[in-house]
Design a protein around this motif. Structure first.
Motif, PDB file in Angstrom:
ATOM      1  N   ASN A  86      38.167  46.646  37.897  1.00 52.51           N
ATOM      2  CA  ASN A  86      37.300  47.225  36.860  1.00 52.51           C
ATOM      3  C   ASN A  86      37.449  46.442  35.552  1.00 52.51           C
ATOM      4  O   ASN A  86      37.685  45.231  35.581  1.00 52.51           O
ATOM      5  CB  ASN A  86      37.602  48.717  36.699  1.00 52.51           C
ATOM      6  CG  ASN A  86      39.028  48.984  36.235  1.00 52.51           C
ATOM      7  OD1 ASN A  86      39.821  48.055  36.014  1.00 52.51           O
ATOM      8  ND2 ASN A  86      39.382  50.226  36.073  1.00 52.51           N
ATOM      9  N   HIS A  87      37.334  47.129  34.434  1.00 47.96           N
ATOM     10  CA  HIS A  87      37.426  46.432  33.147  1.00 47.96           C
ATOM     11  C   HIS A  87      38.870  46.052  32.799  1.00 47.96           C
ATOM     12  O   HIS A  87      39.077  45.265  31.898  1.00 47.96           O
ATOM     13  CB  HIS A  87      36.855  47.341  32.045  1.00 47.96           C
ATOM     14  CG  HIS A  87      37.514  48.696  32.020  1.00 47.96           C
ATOM     15  ND1 HIS A  87      37.241  49.665  32.956  1.00 47.96           N
ATOM     16  CD2 HIS A  87      38.452  49.219  31.197  1.00 47.96           C
ATOM     17  CE1 HIS A  87      37.971  50.734  32.704  1.00 47.96           C
ATOM     18  NE2 HIS A  87      38.719  50.500  31.654  1.00 47.96           N
ATOM     19  N   ARG A  88      39.857  46.610  33.516  1.00 49.48           N
ATOM     20  CA  ARG A  88      41.268  46.375  33.179  1.00 49.48           C
ATOM     21  C   ARG A  88      41.952  45.731  34.388  1.00 49.48           C
ATOM     22  O   ARG A  88      42.825  46.334  35.008  1.00 49.48           O
ATOM     23  CB  ARG A  88      41.926  47.722  32.831  1.00 49.48           C
ATOM     24  CG  ARG A  88      43.219  47.618  32.018  1.00 49.48           C
ATOM     25  CD  ARG A  88      43.810  48.994  31.701  1.00 49.48           C
ATOM     26  NE  ARG A  88      42.950  49.885  30.972  1.00 49.48           N
ATOM     27  CZ  ARG A  88      42.645  49.771  29.668  1.00 49.48           C
ATOM     28  NH1 ARG A  88      43.203  48.827  28.954  1.00 49.48           N
ATOM     29  NH2 ARG A  88      41.820  50.619  29.100  1.00 49.48           N
ATOM     30  N   SER A  89      41.540  44.526  34.743  1.00 47.47           N
ATOM     31  CA  SER A  89      41.957  43.964  36.040  1.00 47.47           C
ATOM     32  C   SER A  89      42.753  42.671  35.984  1.00 47.47           C
ATOM     33  O   SER A  89      42.962  42.042  37.021  1.00 47.47           O
ATOM     34  CB  SER A  89      40.720  43.764  36.929  1.00 47.47           C
ATOM     35  OG  SER A  89      40.314  44.992  37.482  1.00 47.47           O
ATOM     36  N   ASP A 167      41.325  56.936  35.958  1.00 49.77           N
ATOM     37  CA  ASP A 167      41.078  58.377  36.054  1.00 49.77           C
ATOM     38  C   ASP A 167      39.680  58.731  35.518  1.00 49.77           C
ATOM     39  O   ASP A 167      39.032  59.650  36.024  1.00 49.77           O
ATOM     40  CB  ASP A 167      42.148  59.169  35.295  1.00 49.77           C
ATOM     41  CG  ASP A 167      42.409  58.603  33.904  1.00 49.77           C
ATOM     42  OD1 ASP A 167      42.909  57.462  33.826  1.00 49.77           O
ATOM     43  OD2 ASP A 167      42.103  59.284  32.906  1.00 49.77           O
ATOM     44  N   GLY A 168      39.198  57.956  34.531  1.00 47.81           N
ATOM     45  CA  GLY A 168      37.871  58.221  33.967  1.00 47.81           C
ATOM     46  C   GLY A 168      36.776  57.985  35.001  1.00 47.81           C
ATOM     47  O   GLY A 168      35.740  58.669  34.979  1.00 47.81           O
ATOM     48  N   ALA A 169      36.992  57.044  35.914  1.00 42.69           N
ATOM     49  CA  ALA A 169      35.974  56.732  36.933  1.00 42.69           C
ATOM     50  C   ALA A 169      35.770  57.906  37.893  1.00 42.69           C
ATOM     51  O   ALA A 169      34.726  58.012  38.536  1.00 42.69           O
ATOM     52  CB  ALA A 169      36.373  55.477  37.700  1.00 42.69           C
TER      53      ALA A 169
END
Ligand SMILES: Cc1ncc(C[n+]2csc(CCOP(=O)(O)OP(=O)(O)O)c2C)c(N)n1
Ligand SMILES: [Mg+2]
Length: 350
Positions: A86-89, A167-169
């Motif tokens: 994701n954005h933090r990968s 967790d937001g996903a």
């Protein structure tokens, strides 16, 4: 409104700071985990410095503090598996064996980057190590990973797919659709949620009726485990078990790794999104649960690494990352004429 936690103390910043339980684990494997987490930490710290300096212009979501999740999960994977982020990968790309130079070059938008400098921090690609891509639309890669698992099953091979997300996903509809399909089709996939208790600045306690998301796996009859995401040994054991099951045709697995990011949602500052429920006091308490510190303390206590050996390893990692940074800073940007070359699939057009 604060509810009781359903995570058995894992969300409590004051707990789980002791050295890891490492008895029975192979010393060489532990050393590899330590080195891999140090490499990720060091790369992200230097990326953070380049953001502050203004050299790295792409938004960078750092996973500093969360390294054990990617390293533990990667320990059960092969290069032929199909991993999505994701954005933090950054952590997942490096844990799978992605080249640190190509990561840093990508973050700087250079032609040598993992995505030819066209993607930046949030669009990484490393097919040679099984990293099939990351995109910043929250939840977007989860159904793609399910598709990759379906393709693996139809192909009759042993590959598994892995979807890393936050967790937001789990608040996106497509997450629930994806779990349902994976369960009904008994697909070889591991869903890995890095539950860092926050979706940007917002505490999970304010967003959901429970702070644990493994209940969604239960709802879809998917085997799940909840682990201390800052304990690489436990992450590796739980992920390994679910991956082996999926590889053997046993269907999907769901790993909830409870962790915490030590920097703001985006960028290198610690206090950028302190507010609502996120307090500097919590950030400081979570530093005591640092996954690197806890593994190192356990290994030192068991006589598996001396202070000199640790210093030497730390220096080696730092010099590897520094030289990647130096090379990437000096490397050329892609030529303007290539700007649209990688936008459309040439295979689709043929
Ligand atoms: C579909 C969509 N909605 C909103 C955003 C803005 N956004 C980017 S990251 C993020 C938080 C995601 O939280 P989580 O999934 O827990 O991952 P974390 O940042 O904690 O690693 C949000 C809301 C987005 N990128 N995509
Ligand atoms: Mg989160």
């Amino acid at each position: 409104m604060r509810r009781d936690s359903d995570l058995g103390g894992l969300a409590d910043p004051g707990r789980f700071s002791e050295p890891l339980e490492i008895a029975g684990n192979d010393a060489g494997t532990l050393l590899e985990y330590l080195r891999s987490m140090q490499l990720i930490r060091c790369a992200e710290e230097l990326i953070g410095e380049m953001v502050t300096e203004g050299v790295a212009k792409t938004p960078c979501h750092l996973g500093i503090g969360q390294e054990a999740v990617a390293v533990g999960v990667a320990s059960g994977l092969n290069a032929t598996d199909r991993v999505f982020g994701n954005h933090r990968s950054h952590s997942q790309f490096l844990a799978l064996g992605g080249d640190v130079y190509s990561l840093i070059a990508e973050v700087l938008g250079k032609a040598d980057g993992a995505s030819n400098g066209m993607g930046g921090s949030m669009h990484l690609y490393g097919a040679s190590v099984g990293f099939q891509g990351s995109v910043p639309l929250v939840g977007a890669t989860i159904p793609i990973a399910v598709g990759a698992a379906l393709a693996a099953k139809m192909g009759g091979g042993q590959e598994v797919a892995v979807a890393f997300f936050g967790d937001g996903a789990c608040e996106e509809g497509v997450f629930h659709e994806s779990l349902n399909l994976a369960s009904v089709y008994e697909l070889p996939i591991l869903f890995v949620v890095e539950n860092n208790l926050f979706s940007s600045h917002l505490d999970i306690q304010l967003r959901q009726p429970s702070d644990s998301v493994a209940r969604f796996a239960e709802a879809h009859r998917i085997q799940s485990r909840i682990v201390d995401g800052n304990d690489v040994v436990r992450v590796s054991a739980a992920a390994g078990e679910l991956i082996s099951r999926a590889r053997a045709g046993g269907g999907p697995g769901f790993l909830e790794a409870v962790t915490y990011r030590l920097r703001g949602h985006v960028g290198p500052n610690e206090d950028i999104d302190v507010g609502v429920h996120r307090k500097m006091q919590d950030v400081n308490a979570w530093k005591q649960r640092c996954p690197i510190k806890r593994l190192h303390a356990a290994m030192a206590g068991a006589g598996l690494i001396t202070p000199d050996e640790f210093d030497e390893q730390s220096r080696g990692v730092m010099s590897e990352v520094r030289s990647a940074v130096d090379r990437a800073r000096a490397a050329p940007y892609p030529d303007k004429s290539t700007l649209l070359d990688l936008v459309y699939s040439t295979r689709a057009r043929a």
